[in-house]
Design an enzyme around this catalytic site. Structure first.
Site, PDB file in Angstrom:
ATOM      1  N   GLU A  36       0.880  -1.162   0.000  1.00  0.00           N
ATOM      2  CA  GLU A  36       0.000   0.000   0.000  1.00  0.00           C
ATOM      3  C   GLU A  36       0.921   1.216   0.000  1.00  0.00           C
ATOM      4  OE1 GLU A  36      -2.265   0.813   3.575  1.00  0.00           O
ATOM      5  OE2 GLU A  36      -3.566   2.219   2.524  1.00  0.00           O
ATOM      6  N   ARG A 261       6.289 -12.778   9.229  1.00  0.00           N
ATOM      7  CA  ARG A 261       6.954 -11.531   8.928  1.00  0.00           C
ATOM      8  C   ARG A 261       8.291 -11.457   9.653  1.00  0.00           C
ATOM      9  NH1 ARG A 261       2.917  -7.591   9.978  1.00  0.00           N
ATOM     10  NH2 ARG A 261       4.338  -6.264   8.834  1.00  0.00           N
ATOM     11  N   LYS A 271       4.809   0.591  10.095  1.00  0.00           N
ATOM     12  CA  LYS A 271       4.821   1.883   9.410  1.00  0.00           C
ATOM     13  C   LYS A 271       4.346   2.985  10.352  1.00  0.00           C
ATOM     14  CE  LYS A 271       3.960   0.350   4.658  1.00  0.00           C
ATOM     15  NZ  LYS A 271       2.910   0.253   3.621  1.00  0.00           N
TER      16      LYS A 271
END
Length: 556
Positions: A36, A261, A271
């Site tokens: 994104e 992850r 983020k």
RNA sequence: UGCCCCAUGGUGUAAUGGUAGCACACCGGUUUUUGGUACCGUUUGUCAAGGUUCGAGUCCUUGUGGGGCAACCA
């Protein structure tokens, strides 16, 4: 992953691919990397990039770069550009093409209409709070919306009104009609379209309704013919929904596979938290050399090769993991040791006077540019009576384990002569000012006939020709290994106050004046450094960043 | 009091019913004009209890521990 990568055993995703290829399920694989554009890429993304791009490369498949831009409020072109640059810098090419989920807004709208006609979606006019209440909890089933049984005709008209802008933001949503008592919360009639009058960085004001992630991602994969859609573990519970839409729409069945992850110790990776560090001014932007972002690592002096090696080493599995920061450092050293040119620099200089060397005389001495690579050649270094040496290389008192300078000690000056301590001076505060030594003319490097043995070798810089520079030394951004792992404390409480140390008036050998921008150097005995071009320009003098120290095996 | 995923040295990851291996870290040694590199070596591990099997890290059961799931975020 890379052609030159060591033969690592196939991980579970690679095994799935091998089986799919062997069984003929797929002739070719097609993967994608779907960020994104709402922030900068970090080392965790690098793992995902290396996985999806690397697999496509290895199995002669295709890979797409797709910007998952379904939430215009958070996304913008700056992030798109940064992401493209970072992926490219890592050395990857999206041979399958560059796409945007927003490319599919029309198709997605049609897909939603199909669902409505099948009686599998409905418009709900309740407010978010009510919908949330009706969703139940993980341990209690949800209840049906009063609007759940609207007719397909009415739903279709309402949905088209939503698109046409008849209804204000938040007035109603489109929901998939699945099962409000489903044990998986994501299957309890998820919202798939919301009304949001926001300017989209690509579609502008064409749309006032936007699909939700779950209604966009799998379909986008399907439209692009993605065979293996790789994502992180938190999307595991979304997979039944992913599959449900594909099945109901009868479209190409992409397969979602989840992996753990990457987590790195002594840093944060979300983020949101990285953004906060930037906004609070704790760091010097997204590309601060202490940031775990790709751009930060780049500015720090990391090479794409080292990051790819690192990603190979951390592996792919489903287990939660926290990787030692030192593994990242190891990967960098491993690469830089092979390619970095050596140079001499003194970061905390004190004067070294060779008392028996003729005043006013200078001679040029050759020094190898990289002992690991003979083809790197040699350079000539000026040597004369007054030199700079590292403050830490002298002690007024020392024992047998001290190989450097001290009263009574003899050392070699790298690529030059062996010198013996004579005396030293101190200033008013008692700090060592100058160290005086005498040299042995017949101990010249390369033609040493002196027979003298020196245990230590010191780096040095000729005083008259030294370049002044600022050098920035970096340490872990956080003092705690897991800054966001404390339920009762803010991650910012664990910031390392000493993560940046700025040294001014460092002394560099003259050859460093011609250093081209990105070339990594090893400052002999100190570590790996690279010039910070932008900072240098802004400061008006050279600014170097320390990428990583040399391994320090000395336990004295 | 739900559903899903996971569990192998300090860290990460292999072993696909048949000798628990590799890397990083650590520790020790050799070489070295970088206390770097290179090379050699030591130490350290299958969450627990049952079961299946000639044989279980691997399969089954039950526990225990960790993670995820209740945005009109992705």
């Amino acid at each position: 992953m890379r052609p030159d990568a060591p033969n690592v055993p196939a991980h579970f995703i690679e095994q799935i691919i091998q089986e799919d290829l062997a069984s003929g399920k797929h002739k070719r694989i097609h993967t994608r990397f779907p960020p994104e554009p709402n922030g900068y890429l970090h080392i965790g993304h690098a793992k995902a990039i290396c996985l999806s791009f690397g697999l496509a490369e290895k199995y002669n498949g295709s890979v797409n770069l797709r910007f998952d831009d379904t939430n215009p409020e958070k996304e913008n072109q700056e992030y798109v550009d940064a992401i493209r640059r970072d992926v490219q810098w890592l050395g990857y090419h999206w041979n399958g093409g560059e796409f945007y989920t927003s490319d599919y807004f029309e198709t997605l709208f049609q897909y939603a209409s199909i669902l409505i006609k099948k009686g599998k979606a409905y418009v709900d006019h309740q407010n978010p709070e009510t919908i949330a209440e009706q969703k139940g909890t993980p341990t209690a089933p949800g209840t049906n919306s009063p609007h759940r049984e609207r007719s397909p005709e009415e739903n279709l008209q309402l949905f088209e009104e939503m698109r046409a802008g008849v209804h204000p933001d938040g007035h109603c949503v489109l929901r998939a009609k699945i099962d409000m008592t489903h044990p998986n919360m994501h299957m309890r009639d998820p919202v798939i379209y919301r009304i949001k009058r926001a300017h989209h960085h690509r579609t502008g004001n064409d749309w006032c309704i936007y699909p939700m992630y779950d209604f966009a991602h799998g379909q986008s994969d399907s439209i692009e013919g993605i065979t293996h859609s790789l994502c992180t573990l938190e999307f595991e519970v979304h997979r039944p929904l992913y599959d449900w839409f594909i099945q109901e729409l009868e479209i190409f069945p992409s397969r979602q596979i989840e992996f753990a992850r990457l987590n790195l110790d002594h840093t944060v990776m979300s983020k949101r938290k990285l953004l906060r560090l930037v906004e609070d001014g704790v760091v010097d932007g997204w590309d601060d050399p202490r940031m775990p972002t790709i751009s930060g690592l780049r500015r720090r002096g990391f090479t794409p090769e080292s990051i790819r090696t690192f990603c190979d080493r951390v592996g792919i599995a489903k287990r939660e993991n926290v990787i030692d920061f030192s593994l990242l450092e190891w990967a960098l050293r491993d690469h830089l040791n092979r390619v970095a040119l050596r140079a001499m620099a003194v970061l905390d200089p004190i004067k070294l006077v060779v008392v028996n060397y003729p005043e006013g005389q200078t001679e040029m001495l050759p020094s190898e540019n990289n002992p690991e690579d003979p083809e790197a050649g040699v350079r000539m270094m000026p040597f004369s009576r007054e030199l700079w040496m590292e403050r830490g290389d002298f002690r007024e008192e020392a024992n047998k384990k001290w190989f450097r300078l001290a009263p009574g000690k003899t050392v070699r000056l790298k690529s030059a002569f062996i010198v013996r301590y004579v005396n030293h001076t101190v200033d008013a505060q008692g700090n060592v000012n100058e160290v005086h030594v005498e040299y042995f003319p017949d101990s010249r490097s390369g033609s040493d006939t002196s027979g003298i043995k020196a245990k230590g070798t010191l780096h040095w810089v000729n005083a008259a020709t030294a370049l002044d520079a600022e050098v920035r030394l970096y340490d872990r951004l956080f003092a705690d290994p897991t800054p966001d792992g404390h339920a009762d404390r803010e991650f910012t409480e664990f910031l390392n106050p000493d993560s940046l140390e700025v040294r001014t008036h460092c002394k560099l050998e003259p050859s460093l004046g011609e250093a081209p921008g990105e070339t990594p150097y090893q400052f002999t005995r100190l570590g790996y450094f690279s010039l910070d071009s932008e900072k240098s320009k802004a400061a008006g003098h050279p600014v170097w960043n320390r990428s990583v120290t040399l391994k320090d095996g000395w336990k004295g």
